[in-house]
Write a protein that holds these residues in place. Structure first.
Motif, PDB file in Angstrom:
ATOM      1  N   VAL A 134      15.974  32.535  55.113  1.00  0.00           N
ATOM      2  CA  VAL A 134      14.460  33.164  54.723  1.00  0.00           C
ATOM      3  C   VAL A 134      13.656  31.870  54.168  1.00  0.00           C
ATOM      4  CG1 VAL A 134      13.213  35.104  53.577  1.00  0.00           C
ATOM      5  CG2 VAL A 134      15.594  35.493  54.487  1.00  0.00           C
ATOM      6  N   ALA A 135      14.136  31.189  53.286  1.00  0.00           N
ATOM      7  CA  ALA A 135      13.334  30.041  52.781  1.00  0.00           C
ATOM      8  C   ALA A 135      12.744  29.274  53.975  1.00  0.00           C
ATOM      9  CB  ALA A 135      14.037  29.479  51.673  1.00  0.00           C
ATOM     10  N   ALA A 136      13.580  29.002  54.941  1.00  0.00           N
ATOM     11  CA  ALA A 136      12.987  28.158  55.990  1.00  0.00           C
ATOM     12  C   ALA A 136      12.010  28.947  56.747  1.00  0.00           C
ATOM     13  CB  ALA A 136      14.288  27.943  56.937  1.00  0.00           C
ATOM     14  N   ARG A 137      11.610  29.962  56.683  1.00  0.00           N
ATOM     15  CA  ARG A 137      10.555  30.542  57.237  1.00  0.00           C
ATOM     16  C   ARG A 137       9.409  31.052  56.119  1.00  0.00           C
ATOM     17  NH1 ARG A 137      14.721  34.367  58.985  1.00  0.00           N
ATOM     18  NH2 ARG A 137      13.524  35.843  57.962  1.00  0.00           N
ATOM     19  N   HIS A 138       9.890  31.034  54.873  1.00  0.00           N
ATOM     20  CA  HIS A 138       8.788  31.362  53.719  1.00  0.00           C
ATOM     21  C   HIS A 138       9.061  30.119  52.908  1.00  0.00           C
ATOM     22  CE1 HIS A 138       7.767  35.192  55.390  1.00  0.00           C
ATOM     23  NE2 HIS A 138       9.329  35.458  55.575  1.00  0.00           N
ATOM     24  N   PRO A 139       8.631  28.853  53.089  1.00  0.00           N
ATOM     25  CA  PRO A 139       9.141  27.591  52.266  1.00  0.00           C
ATOM     26  C   PRO A 139       8.241  27.758  50.777  1.00  0.00           C
ATOM     27  CG  PRO A 139       7.347  27.148  54.037  1.00  0.00           C
ATOM     28  CD  PRO A 139       8.080  28.437  54.416  1.00  0.00           C
ATOM     29  N   GLU A 140       7.123  28.279  50.730  1.00  0.00           N
ATOM     30  CA  GLU A 140       6.363  28.211  49.377  1.00  0.00           C
ATOM     31  C   GLU A 140       6.855  29.456  48.558  1.00  0.00           C
ATOM     32  OE1 GLU A 140       4.262  26.494  48.337  1.00  0.00           O
ATOM     33  OE2 GLU A 140       4.207  25.245  50.289  1.00  0.00           O
ATOM     34  N   ALA A 141       7.741  30.437  49.161  1.00  0.00           N
ATOM     35  CA  ALA A 141       8.367  31.637  48.325  1.00  0.00           C
ATOM     36  C   ALA A 141       9.474  31.398  47.584  1.00  0.00           C
ATOM     37  CB  ALA A 141       8.420  32.790  49.230  1.00  0.00           C
ATOM     38  N   VAL A 142       9.688  32.167  46.458  1.00  0.00           N
ATOM     39  CA  VAL A 142      10.869  32.338  45.884  1.00  0.00           C
ATOM     40  C   VAL A 142      11.634  33.432  46.543  1.00  0.00           C
ATOM     41  CG1 VAL A 142      12.052  33.101  43.686  1.00  0.00           C
ATOM     42  CG2 VAL A 142      10.006  31.510  43.623  1.00  0.00           C
ATOM     43  N   ALA A 179       9.652  24.695  48.432  1.00  0.00           N
ATOM     44  CA  ALA A 179       8.702  24.045  47.953  1.00  0.00           C
ATOM     45  C   ALA A 179       8.892  23.222  46.794  1.00  0.00           C
ATOM     46  CB  ALA A 179       7.660  24.829  47.961  1.00  0.00           C
ATOM     47  N   SER A 180       9.545  23.943  45.723  1.00  0.00           N
ATOM     48  CA  SER A 180       9.903  23.156  44.566  1.00  0.00           C
ATOM     49  C   SER A 180      11.091  22.675  44.359  1.00  0.00           C
ATOM     50  CB  SER A 180       9.576  24.468  43.294  1.00  0.00           C
ATOM     51  OG  SER A 180      10.770  25.550  43.560  1.00  0.00           O
ATOM     52  N   GLY A 181      11.814  22.714  45.446  1.00  0.00           N
ATOM     53  CA  GLY A 181      13.312  22.425  45.468  1.00  0.00           C
ATOM     54  C   GLY A 181      14.322  22.954  44.768  1.00  0.00           C
ATOM     55  N   PHE A 182      13.972  24.407  44.402  1.00  0.00           N
ATOM     56  CA  PHE A 182      14.606  25.146  43.325  1.00  0.00           C
ATOM     57  C   PHE A 182      15.956  25.835  44.118  1.00  0.00           C
ATOM     58  CE2 PHE A 182      15.924  28.946  41.055  1.00  0.00           C
ATOM     59  CZ  PHE A 182      16.218  28.637  40.034  1.00  0.00           C
ATOM     60  N   GLU A 183      17.096  25.757  43.720  1.00  0.00           N
ATOM     61  CA  GLU A 183      18.290  26.529  44.018  1.00  0.00           C
ATOM     62  C   GLU A 183      19.211  26.767  43.098  1.00  0.00           C
ATOM     63  OE1 GLU A 183      22.012  25.965  47.120  1.00  0.00           O
ATOM     64  OE2 GLU A 183      19.779  25.484  48.125  1.00  0.00           O
ATOM     65  N   GLN A 184      19.545  27.962  42.991  1.00  0.00           N
ATOM     66  CA  GLN A 184      20.616  28.530  41.941  1.00  0.00           C
ATOM     67  C   GLN A 184      21.390  29.541  42.771  1.00  0.00           C
ATOM     68  OE1 GLN A 184      19.471  29.793  37.997  1.00  0.00           O
ATOM     69  NE2 GLN A 184      18.736  27.775  37.416  1.00  0.00           N
ATOM     70  N   VAL A 185      22.898  29.462  42.500  1.00  0.00           N
ATOM     71  CA  VAL A 185      23.799  30.273  43.088  1.00  0.00           C
ATOM     72  C   VAL A 185      24.563  30.765  41.844  1.00  0.00           C
ATOM     73  CG1 VAL A 185      25.377  30.705  44.647  1.00  0.00           C
ATOM     74  CG2 VAL A 185      23.554  29.253  45.283  1.00  0.00           C
ATOM     75  N   ASP A 186      24.986  31.982  42.039  1.00  0.00           N
ATOM     76  CA  ASP A 186      25.848  32.690  40.814  1.00  0.00           C
ATOM     77  C   ASP A 186      26.647  33.745  41.276  1.00  0.00           C
ATOM     78  OD1 ASP A 186      26.879  33.047  38.551  1.00  0.00           O
ATOM     79  OD2 ASP A 186      25.260  33.605  37.492  1.00  0.00           O
ATOM     80  N   LEU A 187      27.678  34.146  40.790  1.00  0.00           N
ATOM     81  CA  LEU A 187      28.502  35.469  41.195  1.00  0.00           C
ATOM     82  C   LEU A 187      28.839  36.307  40.034  1.00  0.00           C
ATOM     83  CD1 LEU A 187      30.497  36.063  43.793  1.00  0.00           C
ATOM     84  CD2 LEU A 187      32.348  35.120  42.072  1.00  0.00           C
TER      85      LEU A 187
END
Length: 200
Positions: A64-72, A120-128
């Protein structure tokens, strides 16, 4: 004296078609959009339930981020883990019956993975968020009555805990109560704040 930078006002997108996740995210009272991730959810050969949930949550958010690069973008996935056996959405009545028979009298760990991405900001977090659920010993009529009432064919492990599914259970152990429904809101709020989204 230092101050925190002001949050950036980015669009939040839920990368999911799940009505359960949409309802849960709305509890945070922030505006958001919904987009279907279109990700193949087939497990890889030998893939463990925890790894499957994490991979799919990240893949959904990234798609989804690939289609909405400015979004969180928020991606999430849930897999029921029965002693290493991954139980996903049953899809049909017969598969739901089989899943519930397997889980009867056993402890199942619902692995609910969460990913938050902003290209856009390079942010990525993953958790479980792992939720330990102990099922009662279920009789055939219990299973049939539950399935006829709830038809939980779009729920991992056929467990619709926000409804009559609670009658199937002995106990639930979790540090993020909404994780069992499909979106761990404590983790979601924390990760959105880290991404610069103002919640309060």
């Amino acid at each position: 004296m230092t101050s925190n930078p002001p949050p950036m006002f980015r669009t939040v997108v839920l990368g999911s078609t799940s009505v359960y996740r949409r309802e849960l995210l709305s509890r945070l009272r922030l505006p958001f959009e919904v987009a279907a991730p279109g990700v193949d959810e087939t497990p890889l050969t030998g893939e463990q339930p925890q790894a499957l949930a994490l991979r799919l949550a990240r893949a959904k958010a990234q798609a989804v981020a690939a289609r909405h690069p400015e979004a969180v973008v928020i991606g999430s996935d849930q897999v029921a883990d029965l002693a290493g056996l991954a139980l996903g959405k049953p899809g049909t009545h017969d598969r739901a019956v089989e899943q519930l028979r397997r889980m009867s009298g056993h402890t199942v760990i619902f692995q609910t993975a969460l990913a938050v991405v902003c290209q856009a900001s390079g942010f990525e977090q993953v958790d479980l968020a792992a939720v330990r659920v102990r099922f009662r010993t279920l009789h055939e009529q219990d299973i049939e009555n539950y399935l006829q009432a709830e038809q939980p064919y779009d729920c991992a492990g056929s467990a619709k805990s926000e409804g009559l599914g609670n009658a199937l259970l002995e106990s639930i152990e979790s540090d993020d109560p909404t994780a069992l429904v499909g979106l761990p809101l404590i983790r979601t709020a924390r990760m959105l704040r880290a991404a610069g989204v103002k919640l309060l």
